[in-house]
Structures are given as C-alpha cells and as structure tokens.
Design an enzyme around this catalytic site. Sequence first.
Site, PDB file in Angstrom:
ATOM      1  N   GLU A 112     -20.959   9.040  10.506  1.00 32.15           N
ATOM      2  CA  GLU A 112     -19.926   8.596  11.452  1.00 32.15           C
ATOM      3  C   GLU A 112     -18.964   9.737  11.740  1.00 32.15           C
ATOM      4  O   GLU A 112     -18.650  10.548  10.863  1.00 32.15           O
ATOM      5  CB  GLU A 112     -19.171   7.395  10.876  1.00 32.15           C
ATOM      6  N   ASP A 114     -15.152  10.001  13.596  1.00 34.19           N
ATOM      7  CA  ASP A 114     -14.097   9.058  13.982  1.00 34.19           C
ATOM      8  C   ASP A 114     -12.900   9.682  14.671  1.00 34.19           C
ATOM      9  O   ASP A 114     -12.327  10.650  14.175  1.00 34.19           O
ATOM     10  CB  ASP A 114     -13.514   8.376  12.733  1.00 34.19           C
ATOM     11  N   GLU A 116      -9.417   7.553  15.361  1.00 34.14           N
ATOM     12  CA  GLU A 116      -8.722   6.271  15.236  1.00 34.14           C
ATOM     13  C   GLU A 116      -7.255   6.497  15.584  1.00 34.14           C
ATOM     14  O   GLU A 116      -6.612   7.408  15.047  1.00 34.14           O
ATOM     15  CB  GLU A 116      -8.842   5.700  13.824  1.00 34.14           C
ATOM     16  N   THR A 130      -8.555  11.163  12.001  1.00 40.69           N
ATOM     17  CA  THR A 130      -9.939  11.624  12.174  1.00 40.69           C
ATOM     18  C   THR A 130     -10.652  11.591  10.830  1.00 40.69           C
ATOM     19  O   THR A 130     -10.032  11.753   9.772  1.00 40.69           O
ATOM     20  CB  THR A 130      -9.989  13.052  12.747  1.00 40.69           C
ATOM     21  N   ASP A 205      -2.430  -4.475   7.634  1.00 43.21           N
ATOM     22  CA  ASP A 205      -2.292  -4.279   6.189  1.00 43.21           C
ATOM     23  C   ASP A 205      -2.237  -2.801   5.816  1.00 43.21           C
ATOM     24  O   ASP A 205      -1.881  -2.455   4.689  1.00 43.21           O
ATOM     25  CB  ASP A 205      -3.434  -4.976   5.442  1.00 43.21           C
ATOM     26  N   GLY A 210       1.550   2.504   6.388  1.00 47.89           N
ATOM     27  CA  GLY A 210       0.915   1.963   5.197  1.00 47.89           C
ATOM     28  C   GLY A 210       0.975   0.461   5.078  1.00 47.89           C
ATOM     29  O   GLY A 210       0.856  -0.092   3.976  1.00 47.89           O
ATOM     30  N   ARG A 270      -5.061  13.586  -4.963  1.00 52.75           N
ATOM     31  CA  ARG A 270      -6.283  12.823  -4.715  1.00 52.75           C
ATOM     32  C   ARG A 270      -7.492  13.481  -5.365  1.00 52.75           C
ATOM     33  O   ARG A 270      -8.454  12.807  -5.720  1.00 52.75           O
ATOM     34  CB  ARG A 270      -6.490  12.696  -3.203  1.00 52.75           C
TER      35      ARG A 270
END
Length: 284
Positions: A112, A114, A116, A130, A205, A210, A270
């Site tokens: 995919e 993206d 968005e 993205t 949500d 956020g 992360r």
Amino acid sequence: MGLPSNGGHEVYFRAPQIIMVLILMVSTSVHGAHFDDAFQQTFGGERVKTYGSGGDHLSLSLDQYSGSGFTSKKDYLFGRFDMQMKLVAGNSAGTVTTLYLQSDPSTGRHDEIDFEFLGNASGHPYTLHTNVFGEGKGSREQQFRLWFDPTNEYHTYSIVWNPRLIMFLVDETPIRVFLNHEKHGVPFLKKQPMKLYSSLWEADDWATQGGLVKTDWSKAPFTAYYRNYNVDTARGGKWWTHDLDANSRRKMRRIQKKNMIYNYCQDAKRFPEGYPTECKHYKF
C-alpha cells in the site's frame, strides 16, 4: 507465423504488429474526463456522486450513517497517479480523506502507498499523513502540515511508483521519496499490482489531535471533491525513470524542514533498538 481462428481460417500476423499489441496490453494512459469510465464505487451509495460535463467531477460525502469511497476498475503495476482534490471545508475534525494504492487484500501480502488527509477544527491546518506498506510491513509514517488551505481550491496530489522509488508529490513538489533498498533486505513494492482508491470516513478516535477533538455531526454532511485524474502506466515515460534533480531535492528538503511534523526515521522512542534498515540509507 499462422494462428487458426475460431472459424478454422489461418490469420497471419507480422512481428511488429504482435509487439504493438503486447505494448498496448501492458501500457495504459487514462486521463480524467469521465470518472465512471475508470472508477467504481466501493461503499457509500448515494454519497458517491459524479457530476459536471459528462461526469468529469466526483464528490464523496460522510454523514453519521456512512462514509463513501471509490476505486479504479483496473489494477496497475507501476505508474504515475494524479488526482486533483478539494478537501472537506470548515470543521472537518475526526474526518479522514484518503488517496492510496493497495494490492489485493486476499493475497495476505499487503502492499500500500498512502495519502491520508486528517481533518481538524475550523481554522486549523490539515495534517497530511503518508505511509508505505511492503509485503505486510508498514509503520513508515511521515506527516506534514500543508502550506496552503486545501479546502479553498483544487490541488494535485501525485504518486510516482517505479522499480527504483516511490515518490509523493503535492502540486508537482516532491515531499517524500521511498527508495528501493531490497539489496539491504527491505521489501519493495514491485510484485503485486494495485488499484487506486479514495475514501472519506470518520476516525475521531485518532484522526484529530490524537482523538481529542471529535466529529461535530451537526456540520454533516462532510464533502470532498475530485477532478482531473490521470493514470499513466506507459513504460518509457518520464515517470519510469523519474528521479530528483538538484532543484527538486532542494524543494523537498525545504518542505521537510519547514512542514514535516513527524518522521518515523527520527522517532527514537518508537525504535529503541535502532531505526528501520531503510532509515540508515536515507539520502535526502
């Protein structure tokens, strides 16, 4: 060489004719006059509307009952994909408008690419999100604040996808490039054809701050508008060898420095054990 037809007659073809037929089979260019010619609805019923001269415009709407979406009738393996869009105006908090390429979900190997567009309260900028998924692996998000109001007029959002790279462009300005790093063990999208999709749906949500700002359904229906699509898969065109020249590199660096608000390749929390492999080879 001779090939028998259904009627038992032999039909003779010259080699150049066969070559031309094969080229036409693998190379297409579709320009946006009539949305119904190239696209079909995926969900939303009457919330998907074509209008204008012969259906050369399309709109998607979202209300408290459903969103809406459409997809290309054909699958494509590489190409350049352009769409002019005008996003939901006013208070668009909680809404997501998308433009993306996606492989057949039934394969189990999700590819995919993206765009968005995450809505926001009136007066606040949209967030452009993205992402790239290769063989089911995603989590490659980069986000930007657009440097214009995407609700006032149409702007062109483009994906260039060839064997070397995936490039995201806004009004011909490159904002992101994902290079083919297969030699370093990073899956690249080159095995599965994909359809072009767009949708408008509710995700309050997470979509706006956020999930702190919810959708105000008193403002519904929310509507996004489309025109002047282009799908070019004719190999040998500029997109097939597209790369960044010095001027384009400068433009992209400027956009990323001024307008990028998130880059997974800089999110140490992360990835405490180290950034993904492609981040180590990122050139731009």
